[in-house]
Design a protein around this motif. Sequence first.
Motif, PDB file in Angstrom:
ATOM      1  N   ALA A  92       0.834  -1.212   0.000  1.00 58.02           N
ATOM      2  CA  ALA A  92       0.000   0.000   0.000  1.00 58.02           C
ATOM      3  C   ALA A  92       0.865   1.256   0.000  1.00 58.02           C
ATOM      4  O   ALA A  92       0.541   2.248  -0.668  1.00 58.02           O
ATOM      5  CB  ALA A  92      -0.930  -0.015   1.211  1.00 58.02           C
ATOM      6  N   LYS A  97      -1.076   4.533  -1.582  1.00 58.86           N
ATOM      7  CA  LYS A  97      -2.477   4.483  -1.185  1.00 58.86           C
ATOM      8  C   LYS A  97      -2.686   5.298   0.094  1.00 58.86           C
ATOM      9  O   LYS A  97      -1.744   5.617   0.816  1.00 58.86           O
ATOM     10  CB  LYS A  97      -2.917   3.034  -0.954  1.00 58.86           C
ATOM     11  CG  LYS A  97      -2.836   2.150  -2.194  1.00 58.86           C
ATOM     12  CD  LYS A  97      -3.830   2.579  -3.251  1.00 58.86           C
ATOM     13  CE  LYS A  97      -3.846   1.605  -4.431  1.00 58.86           C
ATOM     14  NZ  LYS A  97      -4.820   2.005  -5.467  1.00 58.86           N
ATOM     15  N   SER A  98      -3.954   5.607   0.377  1.00 59.12           N
ATOM     16  CA  SER A  98      -4.279   6.358   1.589  1.00 59.12           C
ATOM     17  C   SER A  98      -4.104   5.475   2.817  1.00 59.12           C
ATOM     18  O   SER A  98      -4.049   4.238   2.716  1.00 59.12           O
ATOM     19  CB  SER A  98      -5.718   6.875   1.514  1.00 59.12           C
ATOM     20  OG  SER A  98      -6.632   5.789   1.536  1.00 59.12           O
ATOM     21  N   PHE A 101      -7.032   3.096   3.191  1.00 60.65           N
ATOM     22  CA  PHE A 101      -6.880   1.901   2.351  1.00 60.65           C
ATOM     23  C   PHE A 101      -5.895   0.931   2.993  1.00 60.65           C
ATOM     24  O   PHE A 101      -6.123  -0.288   3.022  1.00 60.65           O
ATOM     25  CB  PHE A 101      -6.400   2.297   0.954  1.00 60.65           C
ATOM     26  CG  PHE A 101      -6.168   1.137   0.020  1.00 60.65           C
ATOM     27  CD1 PHE A 101      -7.188   0.672  -0.781  1.00 60.65           C
ATOM     28  CD2 PHE A 101      -4.926   0.512  -0.029  1.00 60.65           C
ATOM     29  CE1 PHE A 101      -6.983  -0.392  -1.647  1.00 60.65           C
ATOM     30  CE2 PHE A 101      -4.705  -0.559  -0.881  1.00 60.65           C
ATOM     31  CZ  PHE A 101      -5.735  -1.012  -1.698  1.00 60.65           C
ATOM     32  N   SER A 105      -7.007  -2.787   4.186  1.00 57.45           N
ATOM     33  CA  SER A 105      -6.354  -3.959   3.599  1.00 57.45           C
ATOM     34  C   SER A 105      -5.629  -4.778   4.662  1.00 57.45           C
ATOM     35  O   SER A 105      -5.653  -6.013   4.635  1.00 57.45           O
ATOM     36  CB  SER A 105      -5.378  -3.527   2.506  1.00 57.45           C
ATOM     37  OG  SER A 105      -4.409  -2.634   3.009  1.00 57.45           O
TER      38      SER A 105
END
Length: 312
Positions: A92, A97-98, A101, A105
């Motif tokens: 990630a 990614k944020s 997120f 995940s």
Amino acid sequence: MPNNQTKALVQGSMMVAIFTILMTMSAYIPFIFMIALLVAPLPIAWYSATYKRSSSILVAIVGCLLTMLTSGIIMLPFAFIMALLGVVMGDAIRLSKSKLFLFMSAGIAMLFSSAFIYLCYMFISGINIVQISLDIARESYEKSIEITKDLPGQLTITPEQLDIMFNTMELTVPATITMTAFLSAFVVVTVNLPLLKRLGLTVPKFAPFQEMRLPRAILWYYMAVLSINLFIRPESGSMLDVIVLNVSYILWLLLILQGISLIHYFITSKGMPNAVKWVATILAIPLSSFIILLGIIDLGFDVRSLMKGKIK
């Protein structure tokens, strides 16, 4: 290219060694078991954030195998979960990614890996740990009631009430496991992200808690569950009843968080000290029904915009 491959191989070997040492420490040094386990995903996460996914998966597999060889097969499940979390977190970060997120995940990875290990253990040993734990808790509770029933001021719990309580606990095991998995993932992410930042990685940040806004779809899920309970009324113990009950508990928790976020937003907008936030959060536990209502209102209406207009 050869230099890059050599560098990836050398750093991968180093990360495997560090991961194996941390897992071995968690196995043999009781006092730092939890600390070593929490930071065990760190080397895998750093490598996964630096190199491609296939290489990081290979490093994670080698780390799990070496952990099994050095610490025994009993540590393999822990190594599998921590290595998977490291791969997911690093991936990630590599994809920019944020943090939401990354957290989601990691939570899903924690949930599915734990469920997979539990199912494998139950298949191999034939032992249902959850059911055994519930039976032990029930026996202990019945013994404590038997001991204290003659004491003055004690409330007597009937066998029917006891059955309802433990049946509800048994039915809500999926929701409990899900919330525990996501809470554990949150702790691991919270511990490791600052360390990854100190190692030179660009890590995402959460927005302030008072700015938290859940998807409005949560409100529709809640209305759907409420409608099923009101109009269909599934039979107790049926598959639909179990699903509705577990989804309800998860939605209640999310709405409570949303309600507390709204209260924090109001306190911040009024310039009150942070101590008021802590008091409000503690009071939210006994007032959970009211907090859920606040969460529903916050999702259903643009309350914060109204508050901003009033403040302006």
